[in-house]
Structures are given as C-alpha cells and as structure tokens.
Design a protein around this motif. Structure first.
Motif, short mmCIF file in Angstrom:
data_model
loop_
_atom_site.label_atom_id
_atom_site.label_comp_id
_atom_site.label_asym_id
_atom_site.label_seq_id
_atom_site.Cartn_x
_atom_site.Cartn_y
_atom_site.Cartn_z
N MET A 98 0.84 -1.19 0.00
CA MET A 98 0.00 0.00 0.00
C MET A 98 0.87 1.24 0.00
O MET A 98 1.99 1.23 0.52
N LYS A 99 0.32 2.31 -0.55
CA LYS A 99 1.01 3.60 -0.56
C LYS A 99 0.03 4.69 -0.12
O LYS A 99 -1.08 4.78 -0.65
N LEU A 100 0.46 5.50 0.83
CA LEU A 100 -0.34 6.64 1.28
C LEU A 100 0.26 7.91 0.69
O LEU A 100 1.45 8.19 0.90
N TYR A 101 -0.54 8.66 -0.04
CA TYR A 101 -0.10 9.92 -0.63
C TYR A 101 -0.65 11.08 0.19
O TYR A 101 -1.85 11.12 0.51
N GLY A 102 0.23 12.04 0.51
CA GLY A 102 -0.22 13.19 1.26
C GLY A 102 0.93 14.11 1.62
O GLY A 102 2.08 13.84 1.32
N SER A 103 0.58 15.22 2.26
CA SER A 103 1.58 16.20 2.67
C SER A 103 1.96 16.00 4.13
O SER A 103 1.21 15.39 4.90
N LEU A 104 3.08 16.55 4.51
CA LEU A 104 3.56 16.43 5.89
C LEU A 104 2.75 17.29 6.84
O LEU A 104 2.65 16.97 8.04
N THR A 105 2.16 18.38 6.35
CA THR A 105 1.47 19.30 7.24
C THR A 105 -0.04 19.08 7.31
O THR A 105 -0.69 19.66 8.18
N SER A 106 -0.59 18.25 6.45
CA SER A 106 -2.04 18.02 6.47
C SER A 106 -2.44 17.22 7.71
O SER A 106 -1.95 16.10 7.91
N PRO A 107 -3.34 17.75 8.53
CA PRO A 107 -3.77 16.99 9.70
C PRO A 107 -4.62 15.77 9.32
O PRO A 107 -4.66 14.78 10.06
N TYR A 108 -5.27 15.83 8.17
CA TYR A 108 -6.07 14.70 7.70
C TYR A 108 -5.15 13.53 7.33
O TYR A 108 -5.46 12.37 7.60
N VAL A 109 -4.02 13.85 6.72
CA VAL A 109 -3.01 12.84 6.41
C VAL A 109 -2.38 12.32 7.70
O VAL A 109 -2.14 11.11 7.86
N GLY B 184 -9.01 16.03 -5.88
CA GLY B 184 -7.71 16.69 -5.75
C GLY B 184 -7.29 16.92 -4.31
O GLY B 184 -6.57 17.88 -4.03
N LYS B 185 -7.72 16.04 -3.41
CA LYS B 185 -7.44 16.22 -1.99
C LYS B 185 -6.62 15.04 -1.45
O LYS B 185 -6.69 13.93 -1.97
N VAL B 186 -5.88 15.33 -0.39
CA VAL B 186 -5.16 14.29 0.34
C VAL B 186 -5.87 14.07 1.68
O VAL B 186 -6.56 14.97 2.17
N PRO B 187 -5.71 12.85 2.21
CA PRO B 187 -4.88 11.73 1.75
C PRO B 187 -5.57 10.87 0.70
O PRO B 187 -6.79 10.89 0.57
N ALA B 188 -4.74 10.10 0.00
CA ALA B 188 -5.22 9.07 -0.92
C ALA B 188 -4.41 7.81 -0.65
O ALA B 188 -3.20 7.87 -0.52
N LEU B 189 -5.09 6.70 -0.56
CA LEU B 189 -4.44 5.42 -0.26
C LEU B 189 -4.56 4.50 -1.46
O LEU B 189 -5.68 4.15 -1.88
N VAL B 190 -3.41 4.09 -2.02
CA VAL B 190 -3.39 3.15 -3.12
C VAL B 190 -3.20 1.75 -2.55
O VAL B 190 -2.19 1.48 -1.89
N LEU B 191 -4.18 0.89 -2.79
CA LEU B 191 -4.12 -0.47 -2.28
C LEU B 191 -3.22 -1.34 -3.15
O LEU B 191 -2.83 -0.95 -4.26
N ASP B 192 -2.90 -2.51 -2.65
CA ASP B 192 -2.00 -3.40 -3.38
C ASP B 192 -2.58 -3.83 -4.72
O ASP B 192 -1.83 -4.15 -5.65
N ASN B 193 -3.91 -3.82 -4.85
CA ASN B 193 -4.52 -4.21 -6.12
C ASN B 193 -4.71 -3.04 -7.08
O ASN B 193 -5.29 -3.19 -8.15
N GLY B 194 -4.23 -1.84 -6.66
CA GLY B 194 -4.32 -0.66 -7.50
C GLY B 194 -5.51 0.23 -7.24
O GLY B 194 -5.56 1.36 -7.72
N ASP B 195 -6.51 -0.26 -6.50
CA ASP B 195 -7.65 0.57 -6.14
C ASP B 195 -7.20 1.71 -5.23
O ASP B 195 -6.20 1.59 -4.51
N VAL B 196 -7.95 2.80 -5.24
CA VAL B 196 -7.60 3.98 -4.44
C VAL B 196 -8.77 4.32 -3.51
O VAL B 196 -9.93 4.35 -3.94
N LEU B 197 -8.44 4.58 -2.24
CA LEU B 197 -9.44 5.02 -1.27
C LEU B 197 -9.17 6.47 -0.87
O LEU B 197 -8.01 6.88 -0.78
N PHE B 198 -10.22 7.23 -0.65
CA PHE B 198 -10.14 8.60 -0.13
C PHE B 198 -11.47 8.89 0.52
O PHE B 198 -12.48 8.22 0.23
N ASP B 199 -11.64 9.85 1.46
CA ASP B 199 -10.58 10.58 2.11
C ASP B 199 -10.31 9.99 3.49
O ASP B 199 -10.51 8.80 3.67
#
Length: 204
Positions: free
Chosen positions: A1-12, A47-62
C-alpha cells in the motif's frame, strides 16, 4: 500500500498515526496536491489528500474512509465495529474533523489580501473551535482516554485536531480548559504522535 499526502495536512496525519499504532506496512509518499505535476488529481478526482493506493491498484479517499479501512486490517480495532461505542467514536471523529475544517478555513481567510478578508468569517470559525473545545472538556471522563478506558480512534482524532489548532491558531485555550490540556499532554506523548508531528509544529 502507498499513502499519498503532505507532511502538514492533519487529515493525512490521522492516517499516519493509525498506521504507526497498528504497525501496518504502508509506504508514505509526500505529494503536494497543489503542484502542477501532482499525482493527487489522478488518484482522487477531488484533488485532496490523503489518498491510499491499495496493493490491487484501487484507491481510497478521504481520511475517514481510509482510517476505517486500515483499522479493519489488524486487531485490536481502534474504531469499534458495532454498537453504541462505534457511534460515539464516529461522533468524536466528526467533531475533530469539523475542528480541523474550521481551523483550515480560518487560516485560508487570513491568507487572503487584507482588504478581502472577512472578519466575520474568522470570528465564526473561532467560535466553532471554542465551542468544540468546551464540548470536549465537558465530556472528558476521569480516565486517561475518551472511550473504553483505552486508546481509540476518538483519542487519535481529537489529539490531532487540538495539536493542529496549536499549530495554525495558537491561543491560550488551556487557560480555561486545564483538564483537556492535561489529557492532551498524555496522548501527545505517544510515539505515533511524536513521529508524525509536522515540521514547524512545536510541542506546546
């Protein structure tokens, strides 16, 4: 899995803390949603973070969806799966997210040119934050945690919200809410919160 986001976002940060608490294997990819070459719009049409890419390629948000998914992967659950405790925990998350939203709205308003700023909007957001802090202190038990006498998602999200308020809207809320300040000091000492604290966020 990969989590995409910024260091300062409290949601991330909410997601990163949960990953650390549950010791999940997940790569963190720092991404600026506002950058011209940002990968975020391709992952999340909002266009918002966070976004989570699962091992199968699906993406979950927020963040509420991602947190619940990740929590389901490994016990013990930080979000109760059913019953009154689940709805109470989700209410804490809704309150904490609303506090974050108000803090972000206030920050963005104050970043506008001075002649375009709305003092009424700033006051409205500050009132929301003040009421939420009061609400939280009134519902504190004499235990160390908000729910179930253990660390849960309720503690996680509220600690993130209060630390973000300290970061972006520093003011002496502790002067009127000593019990809440003491509670936050205890939760903030957890390694998961220390390790995910954004650059520039000084511990109060």
């Amino acid at each position: 899995m990969k989590l995409y986001g910024s260091l300062t976002s409290p949601y991330v940060r909410k997601v990163r803390i949960l990953i650390r608490e549950k010791n999940l294997a997940c790569e963190f990819v720092v991404a600026d949603a506002w950058a011209a070459d940002s990968p975020i719009p391709a992952l999340n049409p909002l266009g918002k973070v966070p976004a989570l890419v699962l091992d199968n390629g699906d993406v979950l948000f927020d963040s509420p969806v991602i947190v619940e998914y990740l929590d389901s992967l490994k016990t013990p659950a930080l979000l109760p799966v059913s019953g009154v405790a689940r709805w109470e925990t989700l209410r804490w998350q809704a309150l904490a997210d609303g506090m974050l939203d108000a803090t972000v709205s206030r920050l963005l308003e104050l970043r506008r040119p001075a002649e375009q700023q709305s003092a009424e909007n700033v006051r409205r957001q500050e009132d929301k934050i003040a009421r939420s802090i009061e609400y939280t202190e009134q519902r504190l038990s004499r235990e160390s945690w908000l729910m179930e006498n253990r660390f849960t998602l309720a503690d996680l999200v509220m600690a993130v919200a209060l630390e973000y308020i300290d970061f972006r809207y520093p003011h002496n809320w502790r002067g009127r809410h000593a019990r809440l300040a003491q509670w936050l000091a205890g939760v903030s000492a957890r390694p998961s919160l220390i390790e995910t604290r954004p650059p520039g966020m000084e511990k109060k």
